[in-house]
Design a protein around this motif. Structure first.
Motif, PDB file in Angstrom:
ATOM      1  N   VAL A 129      42.659  39.330  35.737  1.00 47.87           N
ATOM      2  CA  VAL A 129      42.840  40.594  36.449  1.00 47.87           C
ATOM      3  C   VAL A 129      43.791  40.358  37.624  1.00 47.87           C
ATOM      4  O   VAL A 129      43.631  39.408  38.392  1.00 47.87           O
ATOM      5  CB  VAL A 129      41.490  41.147  36.972  1.00 47.87           C
ATOM      6  CG1 VAL A 129      41.706  42.412  37.799  1.00 47.87           C
ATOM      7  CG2 VAL A 129      40.553  41.425  35.803  1.00 47.87           C
ATOM      8  N   LEU A 130      44.783  41.226  37.723  1.00 41.98           N
ATOM      9  CA  LEU A 130      45.734  41.149  38.834  1.00 41.98           C
ATOM     10  C   LEU A 130      45.528  42.344  39.765  1.00 41.98           C
ATOM     11  O   LEU A 130      45.415  43.485  39.303  1.00 41.98           O
ATOM     12  CB  LEU A 130      47.172  41.156  38.321  1.00 41.98           C
ATOM     13  CG  LEU A 130      48.261  41.207  39.401  1.00 41.98           C
ATOM     14  CD1 LEU A 130      48.314  39.887  40.163  1.00 41.98           C
ATOM     15  CD2 LEU A 130      49.618  41.533  38.785  1.00 41.98           C
ATOM     16  N   LYS A 131      45.497  42.073  41.051  1.00 41.56           N
ATOM     17  CA  LYS A 131      45.396  43.120  42.057  1.00 41.56           C
ATOM     18  C   LYS A 131      46.633  43.053  42.937  1.00 41.56           C
ATOM     19  O   LYS A 131      46.964  41.995  43.478  1.00 41.56           O
ATOM     20  CB  LYS A 131      44.130  42.925  42.901  1.00 41.56           C
ATOM     21  CG  LYS A 131      43.957  43.973  43.990  1.00 41.56           C
ATOM     22  CD  LYS A 131      42.711  43.684  44.814  1.00 41.56           C
ATOM     23  CE  LYS A 131      42.566  44.703  45.943  1.00 41.56           C
ATOM     24  NZ  LYS A 131      41.376  44.412  46.795  1.00 41.56           N
ATOM     25  N   VAL A 132      47.352  44.173  43.062  1.00 39.04           N
ATOM     26  CA  VAL A 132      48.548  44.217  43.906  1.00 39.04           C
ATOM     27  C   VAL A 132      48.363  45.287  44.969  1.00 39.04           C
ATOM     28  O   VAL A 132      47.572  46.226  44.820  1.00 39.04           O
ATOM     29  CB  VAL A 132      49.822  44.507  43.075  1.00 39.04           C
ATOM     30  CG1 VAL A 132      50.048  43.428  42.038  1.00 39.04           C
ATOM     31  CG2 VAL A 132      49.751  45.876  42.418  1.00 39.04           C
ATOM     32  N   SER A 133      49.085  45.159  46.043  1.00 36.49           N
ATOM     33  CA  SER A 133      49.015  46.141  47.120  1.00 36.49           C
ATOM     34  C   SER A 133      49.654  47.454  46.689  1.00 36.49           C
ATOM     35  O   SER A 133      50.429  47.500  45.719  1.00 36.49           O
ATOM     36  CB  SER A 133      49.710  45.598  48.372  1.00 36.49           C
ATOM     37  OG  SER A 133      51.073  45.310  48.079  1.00 36.49           O
ATOM     38  N   ALA A 157      54.131  33.715  33.802  1.00 32.47           N
ATOM     39  CA  ALA A 157      54.544  35.124  33.726  1.00 32.47           C
ATOM     40  C   ALA A 157      54.728  35.719  35.119  1.00 32.47           C
ATOM     41  O   ALA A 157      55.654  36.496  35.349  1.00 32.47           O
ATOM     42  CB  ALA A 157      53.514  35.925  32.937  1.00 32.47           C
ATOM     43  N   MET A 158      53.844  35.348  36.041  1.00 32.71           N
ATOM     44  CA  MET A 158      53.981  35.851  37.403  1.00 32.71           C
ATOM     45  C   MET A 158      55.284  35.361  38.032  1.00 32.71           C
ATOM     46  O   MET A 158      55.988  36.098  38.717  1.00 32.71           O
ATOM     47  CB  MET A 158      52.793  35.383  38.258  1.00 32.71           C
ATOM     48  CG  MET A 158      51.438  35.950  37.864  1.00 32.71           C
ATOM     49  SD  MET A 158      51.341  37.748  37.932  1.00 32.71           S
ATOM     50  CE  MET A 158      51.528  38.159  36.191  1.00 32.71           C
ATOM     51  N   LYS A 159      55.614  34.110  37.757  1.00 35.18           N
ATOM     52  CA  LYS A 159      56.834  33.525  38.310  1.00 35.18           C
ATOM     53  C   LYS A 159      58.069  34.227  37.756  1.00 35.18           C
ATOM     54  O   LYS A 159      59.012  34.555  38.492  1.00 35.18           O
ATOM     55  CB  LYS A 159      56.869  32.027  37.987  1.00 35.18           C
ATOM     56  CG  LYS A 159      58.053  31.295  38.581  1.00 35.18           C
ATOM     57  CD  LYS A 159      57.976  29.800  38.239  1.00 35.18           C
ATOM     58  CE  LYS A 159      59.164  29.055  38.818  1.00 35.18           C
ATOM     59  NZ  LYS A 159      59.105  27.600  38.485  1.00 35.18           N
ATOM     60  N   ASP A 170      54.860  37.534  43.604  1.00 38.49           N
ATOM     61  CA  ASP A 170      54.494  36.350  44.402  1.00 38.49           C
ATOM     62  C   ASP A 170      52.974  36.265  44.531  1.00 38.49           C
ATOM     63  O   ASP A 170      52.331  37.127  45.119  1.00 38.49           O
ATOM     64  CB  ASP A 170      55.141  36.445  45.783  1.00 38.49           C
ATOM     65  CG  ASP A 170      54.890  35.188  46.614  1.00 38.49           C
ATOM     66  OD1 ASP A 170      54.626  34.137  46.007  1.00 38.49           O
ATOM     67  OD2 ASP A 170      54.955  35.273  47.851  1.00 38.49           O
ATOM     68  N   ILE A 171      52.397  35.230  43.944  1.00 37.20           N
ATOM     69  CA  ILE A 171      50.948  34.994  44.026  1.00 37.20           C
ATOM     70  C   ILE A 171      50.699  33.854  44.992  1.00 37.20           C
ATOM     71  O   ILE A 171      51.142  32.720  44.770  1.00 37.20           O
ATOM     72  CB  ILE A 171      50.349  34.644  42.632  1.00 37.20           C
ATOM     73  CG1 ILE A 171      50.648  35.755  41.630  1.00 37.20           C
ATOM     74  CG2 ILE A 171      48.853  34.405  42.756  1.00 37.20           C
ATOM     75  CD1 ILE A 171      49.980  37.065  41.930  1.00 37.20           C
ATOM     76  N   SER A 172      50.018  34.157  46.080  1.00 40.29           N
ATOM     77  CA  SER A 172      49.716  33.121  47.069  1.00 40.29           C
ATOM     78  C   SER A 172      48.344  32.525  46.783  1.00 40.29           C
ATOM     79  O   SER A 172      47.384  33.242  46.503  1.00 40.29           O
ATOM     80  CB  SER A 172      49.729  33.722  48.479  1.00 40.29           C
ATOM     81  OG  SER A 172      51.001  34.280  48.773  1.00 40.29           O
ATOM     82  N   GLY A 173      48.260  31.233  46.851  1.00 44.12           N
ATOM     83  CA  GLY A 173      46.984  30.566  46.620  1.00 44.12           C
ATOM     84  C   GLY A 173      46.685  30.355  45.144  1.00 44.12           C
ATOM     85  O   GLY A 173      47.483  30.644  44.263  1.00 44.12           O
ATOM     86  N   ARG A 174      45.510  29.865  44.889  1.00 44.89           N
ATOM     87  CA  ARG A 174      45.077  29.550  43.519  1.00 44.89           C
ATOM     88  C   ARG A 174      44.549  30.795  42.828  1.00 44.89           C
ATOM     89  O   ARG A 174      44.236  31.809  43.461  1.00 44.89           O
ATOM     90  CB  ARG A 174      43.972  28.486  43.562  1.00 44.89           C
ATOM     91  CG  ARG A 174      44.416  27.176  44.214  1.00 44.89           C
ATOM     92  CD  ARG A 174      43.230  26.267  44.476  1.00 44.89           C
ATOM     93  NE  ARG A 174      42.503  25.950  43.257  1.00 44.89           N
ATOM     94  CZ  ARG A 174      41.358  25.274  43.215  1.00 44.89           C
ATOM     95  NH1 ARG A 174      40.824  24.852  44.351  1.00 44.89           N
ATOM     96  NH2 ARG A 174      40.769  25.018  42.082  1.00 44.89           N
ATOM     97  N   ILE A 175      44.428  30.706  41.493  1.00 47.72           N
ATOM     98  CA  ILE A 175      43.808  31.793  40.735  1.00 47.72           C
ATOM     99  C   ILE A 175      42.329  31.818  41.075  1.00 47.72           C
ATOM    100  O   ILE A 175      41.631  30.802  40.958  1.00 47.72           O
ATOM    101  CB  ILE A 175      44.026  31.598  39.224  1.00 47.72           C
ATOM    102  CG1 ILE A 175      45.512  31.682  38.884  1.00 47.72           C
ATOM    103  CG2 ILE A 175      43.240  32.637  38.435  1.00 47.72           C
ATOM    104  CD1 ILE A 175      45.830  31.419  37.430  1.00 47.72           C
ATOM    105  N   LYS A 176      41.854  32.957  41.484  1.00 46.13           N
ATOM    106  CA  LYS A 176      40.451  33.073  41.896  1.00 46.13           C
ATOM    107  C   LYS A 176      39.571  33.260  40.678  1.00 46.13           C
ATOM    108  O   LYS A 176      39.886  34.027  39.770  1.00 46.13           O
ATOM    109  CB  LYS A 176      40.295  34.251  42.862  1.00 46.13           C
ATOM    110  CG  LYS A 176      41.103  34.080  44.158  1.00 46.13           C
ATOM    111  CD  LYS A 176      41.018  35.326  45.008  1.00 46.13           C
ATOM    112  CE  LYS A 176      41.794  35.126  46.320  1.00 46.13           C
ATOM    113  NZ  LYS A 176      43.233  34.908  46.077  1.00 46.13           N
ATOM    114  N   SER A 177      38.458  32.564  40.655  1.00 45.90           N
ATOM    115  CA  SER A 177      37.517  32.665  39.539  1.00 45.90           C
ATOM    116  C   SER A 177      36.100  32.783  40.089  1.00 45.90           C
ATOM    117  O   SER A 177      35.879  32.683  41.302  1.00 45.90           O
ATOM    118  CB  SER A 177      37.629  31.441  38.626  1.00 45.90           C
ATOM    119  OG  SER A 177      37.349  30.257  39.344  1.00 45.90           O
TER     120      SER A 177
END
Length: 424
Positions: free
Chosen positions: A334-338, A377-379, A384-391
């Motif tokens: 799941v991706l959350k963007v502003s 894919a994000m790259k 821009d994803i900051s930090g690690r993938i949250k689980s």
């Protein structure tokens, strides 16, 4: 040359020949039968044992559905579909699930190609190149033998010779000349890869493409049906009727691909000249899981029916659709963007194709299956994803070690004692 070497069996007009006692189960491979089996598997995902054989319950139910005494045709059909990766084992290893993309591609092939590939794949697991090569060989064998009688040994030899002759680099003139010079068909069958060919022929017999027949002197011969690949498809596609009890009757005439549209939301009940299915809450939900809406199910039924879908079925589909959408459980990335990045994300060509569902404004369920693909894919999309993938955080309960205390140890009979003191 092949015709001179592998001669068919000839009969006089007065000589009788009849079907052998084990000539088949009474049904043959067809788009309808493939659809019936897919529908059954979808509604009974745990239909087979760990070794791939059908469970007793499955065996009994398929016999009742099709009115047959043997389910060998389904055993071999499943073996072929599994080796073609049309069905894949679930993550828990207890059931099989369809690979819809592969199924759609397979069902789009001409029925002759479907039947041949199922015969070949039921004999074993092959690379793509070997599968195509063996398929071409077996198709040529069936074409050559069409409408003719052969002994089992001669049919094996025919298939082998066609395979060898089609491989120009591997088939030497010297080897072919030796075969023509007098090697008998029994020797060819036993020594030159007959196990695979034998399995393919047995599948063709089980599928009804060939038939085992018996002469008056009890010789078993294999006859290849002239219409072995007849799929009974018709230009008139209005072959379906739906009654008020949610029963769906389908007459022959559809291609395998057209049947595939329907079995995603239909459960099989019976199969003889026509196939009878039903649509119920569970089968409709299965269709919703496959991407259908209530409107698309009605559209698919109306496409092949001369009469509109009964009103009471429309009402039930509406209720099932509302229930289906009342609560959903998702698993994945799941991706959350502003808020200011929503437009950019949803219109990014490198990213938007990965969106499976928009859960809420700026919150997306994505189609990735591992961290590496997601990050790559994000790259590429420039997000821009900051930090690690949250689980999900798992708090493991860690039990600490106890403190070590000193103790006195007495050695009786030695007249001495020893004391181990704890640290101060």
């Amino acid at each position: 040359e092949l015709g001179n070497l592998i001669g068919e069996e000839k009969f006089s007009e007065s000589e009788s020949i009849k079907d052998a006692e084990n000539a088949g189960c009474g049904i043959k491979l067809s788009p309808q039968l493939i659809a019936v089996f897919i529908s059954y598997v979808l509604s009974h995902p745990e239909f087979c044992k760990a070794n791939g054989s059908l469970k007793k319950k499955t065996d009994s139910e398929l016999k009742e559905i099709c009115g047959i005494e043997s389910t060998e045709i389904f055993e071999r059909l499943f073996a072929g579909m599994k080796n073609l990766a049309l069905f894949c084992q679930s993550d828990d290893g207890k059931s099989f699930e369809p690979n819809w993309e592969r199924l759609a591609g397979f069902c789009a092939l001409p029925f002759k190609s479907q039947a041949v590939y199922l015969c070949v794949a039921s004999a074993g697991l092959f690379s793509r190149r070997a599968l195509v090569s063996n398929g071409q060989t077996f198709a040529a064998t069936l074409d050559f033998a069409k409408g003719k009688y052969f002994t089992e040994e001669k049919l094996f030899a025919l298939a082998f010779l066609i395979k060898e002759k089609s491989g120009d680099e591997d088939f030497s003139t010297r080897r072919f000349s030796r075969i023509l010079a007098g090697a008998d068909s029994q020797e060819l069958a036993e020594n030159l890869g007959s196990a695979m060919i034998e399995s393919m022929i047995k599948s063709a017999l089980a599928f009804g493409l060939m038939k085992l027949r018996c002469t008056k002197d009890d010789r078993n011969l294999i006859f290849t049906e002239p219409d072995a690949f007849a799929d009974n498809c018709s230009a008139e596609k209005k072959v379906l009727s739906v009654d008020t009890g949610y029963s769906v009757t389908v007459m022959p005439g559809l291609t395998t691909g057209e049947y595939l549209e329907l079995v995603k939301f239909l459960d099989v009940l019976r199969c003889d000249v026509t196939a009878t299915f039903e649509i119920n809450r569970q089968s409709a939900i299965r269709g919703f899981d496959c991407g259908y809406t209530k409107e698309k199910i009605i559209e698919a039924l109306n496409k092949y029916s001369s009469f509109p879908v009964p009103q009471n079925l429309k009402v039930s589909l509406d209720e099932w659709w509302q229930s289906y959408n009342s609560a959903s459980l998702f698993k994945g990335y799941v991706l959350k963007v502003s808020e200011e990045n929503i437009y950019r994300a949803e219109n990014n060509p490198a990213f938007k194709n990965h969106i499976m569902e928009i859960l809420a404004p700026g919150i997306y369920l994505l189609d990735f299956t591992n961290d590496a693909d997601a990050q790559d894919a994000m790259k590429k999309s420039g997000i821009d994803i900051s930090g690690r993938i949250k689980s999900v955080r798992k708090d493991d309960v860690v039990q600490g070690l106890p403190a070590v205390k000193g103790t006195s140890v007495s050695f009786e009979g030695l007249g001495s004692s020893c004391k181990i003191n704890s640290p101060a």
